[in-house]
Design a protein around this motif. Sequence first.
Motif, PDB file in Angstrom:
ATOM      1  N   ASP A  63       0.690  -0.789   0.116  1.00  0.00           N
ATOM      2  CA  ASP A  63      -0.170   0.054  -0.059  1.00  0.00           C
ATOM      3  C   ASP A  63       0.913   0.958  -0.154  1.00  0.00           C
ATOM      4  O   ASP A  63       1.756   1.016   1.387  1.00  0.00           O
ATOM      5  CB  ASP A  63      -0.725  -0.049   1.062  1.00  0.00           C
ATOM      6  CG  ASP A  63      -1.937   1.266   1.525  1.00  0.00           C
ATOM      7  OD1 ASP A  63      -1.635   2.056   0.530  1.00  0.00           O
ATOM      8  OD2 ASP A  63      -2.722   0.662   1.723  1.00  0.00           O
ATOM      9  N   ALA A  64       0.520   2.172  -0.946  1.00  0.00           N
ATOM     10  CA  ALA A  64       1.519   3.458  -0.850  1.00  0.00           C
ATOM     11  C   ALA A  64       1.561   4.239   0.104  1.00  0.00           C
ATOM     12  O   ALA A  64       2.574   4.952   0.745  1.00  0.00           O
ATOM     13  CB  ALA A  64       0.772   4.764  -2.338  1.00  0.00           C
ATOM     14  N   GLU A  65       0.093   4.071   1.314  1.00  0.00           N
ATOM     15  CA  GLU A  65       0.123   4.788   2.460  1.00  0.00           C
ATOM     16  C   GLU A  65       1.234   4.178   3.385  1.00  0.00           C
ATOM     17  O   GLU A  65       1.485   5.013   4.054  1.00  0.00           O
ATOM     18  CB  GLU A  65      -1.216   4.630   2.986  1.00  0.00           C
ATOM     19  CG  GLU A  65      -2.167   5.059   1.898  1.00  0.00           C
ATOM     20  CD  GLU A  65      -3.838   5.532   2.622  1.00  0.00           C
ATOM     21  OE1 GLU A  65      -3.227   5.190   4.144  1.00  0.00           O
ATOM     22  OE2 GLU A  65      -4.959   5.541   2.147  1.00  0.00           O
ATOM     23  N   ASP A  66       1.769   3.028   2.980  1.00  0.00           N
ATOM     24  CA  ASP A  66       2.605   2.941   4.020  1.00  0.00           C
ATOM     25  C   ASP A  66       4.305   2.957   3.707  1.00  0.00           C
ATOM     26  O   ASP A  66       5.187   3.804   4.689  1.00  0.00           O
ATOM     27  CB  ASP A  66       2.852   1.122   4.064  1.00  0.00           C
ATOM     28  CG  ASP A  66       1.664   0.344   4.395  1.00  0.00           C
ATOM     29  OD1 ASP A  66       1.649   0.690   5.554  1.00  0.00           O
ATOM     30  OD2 ASP A  66       1.817  -0.536   3.824  1.00  0.00           O
ATOM     31  N   LYS A  67       4.239   3.515   2.681  1.00  0.00           N
ATOM     32  CA  LYS A  67       5.374   4.880   2.711  1.00  0.00           C
ATOM     33  C   LYS A  67       6.265   3.796   2.212  1.00  0.00           C
ATOM     34  O   LYS A  67       7.920   4.375   2.615  1.00  0.00           O
ATOM     35  CB  LYS A  67       5.413   6.162   3.115  1.00  0.00           C
ATOM     36  CG  LYS A  67       4.441   6.869   2.876  1.00  0.00           C
ATOM     37  CD  LYS A  67       4.723   8.442   3.983  1.00  0.00           C
ATOM     38  CE  LYS A  67       3.905   9.210   2.974  1.00  0.00           C
ATOM     39  NZ  LYS A  67       3.365  10.742   4.332  1.00  0.00           N
ATOM     40  N   GLY A  68       6.584   2.360   2.125  1.00  0.00           N
ATOM     41  CA  GLY A  68       7.897   1.394   2.764  1.00  0.00           C
ATOM     42  C   GLY A  68       8.042   1.419   3.204  1.00  0.00           C
ATOM     43  O   GLY A  68       8.833   0.540   4.100  1.00  0.00           O
ATOM     44  N   HIS A  69       7.454   1.328   4.576  1.00  0.00           N
ATOM     45  CA  HIS A  69       7.966   1.023   5.838  1.00  0.00           C
ATOM     46  C   HIS A  69       7.367  -0.315   6.048  1.00  0.00           C
ATOM     47  O   HIS A  69       7.757  -0.945   7.774  1.00  0.00           O
ATOM     48  CB  HIS A  69       6.946   2.284   7.091  1.00  0.00           C
ATOM     49  CG  HIS A  69       7.982   3.439   7.126  1.00  0.00           C
ATOM     50  ND1 HIS A  69       9.120   3.881   7.344  1.00  0.00           N
ATOM     51  CD2 HIS A  69       7.444   4.592   6.587  1.00  0.00           C
ATOM     52  CE1 HIS A  69       9.471   5.088   6.942  1.00  0.00           C
ATOM     53  NE2 HIS A  69       8.664   5.466   6.590  1.00  0.00           N
ATOM     54  N   ARG A  70       6.079  -1.275   5.857  1.00  0.00           N
ATOM     55  CA  ARG A  70       6.157  -2.098   5.978  1.00  0.00           C
ATOM     56  C   ARG A  70       6.647  -3.269   4.740  1.00  0.00           C
ATOM     57  O   ARG A  70       6.902  -4.312   5.407  1.00  0.00           O
ATOM     58  CB  ARG A  70       4.496  -1.968   5.139  1.00  0.00           C
ATOM     59  CG  ARG A  70       3.840  -3.818   5.813  1.00  0.00           C
ATOM     60  CD  ARG A  70       2.266  -3.823   5.565  1.00  0.00           C
ATOM     61  NE  ARG A  70       1.612  -2.178   6.025  1.00  0.00           N
ATOM     62  CZ  ARG A  70       1.062  -2.885   7.275  1.00  0.00           C
ATOM     63  NH1 ARG A  70       1.502  -3.886   7.773  1.00  0.00           N
ATOM     64  NH2 ARG A  70       1.217  -1.293   7.394  1.00  0.00           N
ATOM     65  N   HIS A  71       7.033  -3.058   3.616  1.00  0.00           N
ATOM     66  CA  HIS A  71       8.396  -3.635   2.207  1.00  0.00           C
ATOM     67  C   HIS A  71       9.395  -3.648   2.262  1.00  0.00           C
ATOM     68  O   HIS A  71      10.201  -4.228   2.297  1.00  0.00           O
ATOM     69  CB  HIS A  71       7.171  -4.036   1.751  1.00  0.00           C
ATOM     70  CG  HIS A  71       5.537  -4.417   1.944  1.00  0.00           C
ATOM     71  ND1 HIS A  71       5.677  -5.937   1.894  1.00  0.00           N
ATOM     72  CD2 HIS A  71       4.717  -4.054   1.785  1.00  0.00           C
ATOM     73  CE1 HIS A  71       4.510  -6.062   2.126  1.00  0.00           C
ATOM     74  NE2 HIS A  71       4.251  -5.073   2.333  1.00  0.00           N
ATOM     75  N   GLY A  72       9.955  -2.018   3.336  1.00  0.00           N
ATOM     76  CA  GLY A  72      11.148  -1.787   2.492  1.00  0.00           C
ATOM     77  C   GLY A  72      11.505  -1.198   1.434  1.00  0.00           C
ATOM     78  O   GLY A  72      12.559  -0.607   1.421  1.00  0.00           O
TER      79      GLY A  72
END
Length: 343
Positions: free
Chosen positions: A30-39
């Motif tokens: 999800d783009a809302e995670d801004k990379g903080h879920r998958h790196g």
Amino acid sequence: LQISRPPIDQFRNYLRVTTPQQQALPATMDAEDKGHRHGNFPNYYNFHPPHNRLLILEQCGLMNYIRGGLVIGADDDSKLGDDGSKLTLPRKKARLDIAACAAAVGETCSIAVKDDIIYYCDLGCNEGDLTIAMASSLWKAVHHNKKQTVRCLGLDIDSKLIERASNKFSCKGVDDKEKEEFMPVFKDCNLCSGDAHNSACSSFFADSTKIYQEIIPRNMFSVTTIFSTTMWIHIHSGDDGLTRFLERACGWTKKYLLIEPQHSGCYRKANVRLRKMKRPEIDVSAERLKMRNQIENEIEKVVTGCGFRRVNIDLEADEQVDDVRTAWNRTLQLYERTEIDED
């Protein structure tokens, strides 16, 4: 070494490889995670430019050690710069503990043959800046000996980052000669999936054979790097998944494996950032991820169990030997293969 080189435009058709149908993501991105879920941080290299790591690798001697083992004309006792020139020895010198290795495996521990083609793989490459910088450093060193060349593969879970990486190399900062001789391949790949990981690597070697008519005696990478990726594999696939990922990386690597693991505190910080953004958190508990508390040691245990030994750093006599660490307090662990299954 005579290597046929196809037109650049023909080769670029191979740079954008779609994710295989059977490849399932560990969770919805999800783009809302801004990379903080998958790196898959969209602006990662704004915060950690490639030269930060390259400078550390050069200063501590690890990059020179890698070149010494791969580049024809280089050796462990001389420093070969990325322009092929001999430089003054660094204050710190990398070494493999030969006696300890021989005692452990009962044989000489160096895989000494230097191949005509250096194959490099970066697992978790983001948008490719560091991948290109590492491969370019190797390419510049071998370009001067006129006997070798470099092939490069970068894999990442995010197709948008891979598209950026594929486009970057044809842009500014790369001269025409380098474009002609060294074209990196970037593919989106779920590294939690063994099938996807193995398929991406296999297709890379198959394409190299097809495009360049290269005879590859063994489909293995001369050097593999894993920069700040192990935590994301661990979070989404657990202890067993991380172990299998590391074993696969070892299985595809003929000579050197360079790992920058995230330490235990990084797992907690990932949830702190998600919480601040009011996003769902991840279960990173030590009960679920039993390798987490001693993650650096656990990673070393897996890799050394796959026929590799850790390359150490010698300091001056009056200094203590420490791990090589980045400015953001992560270790850079270099491993060298000491034995290889010939079956």
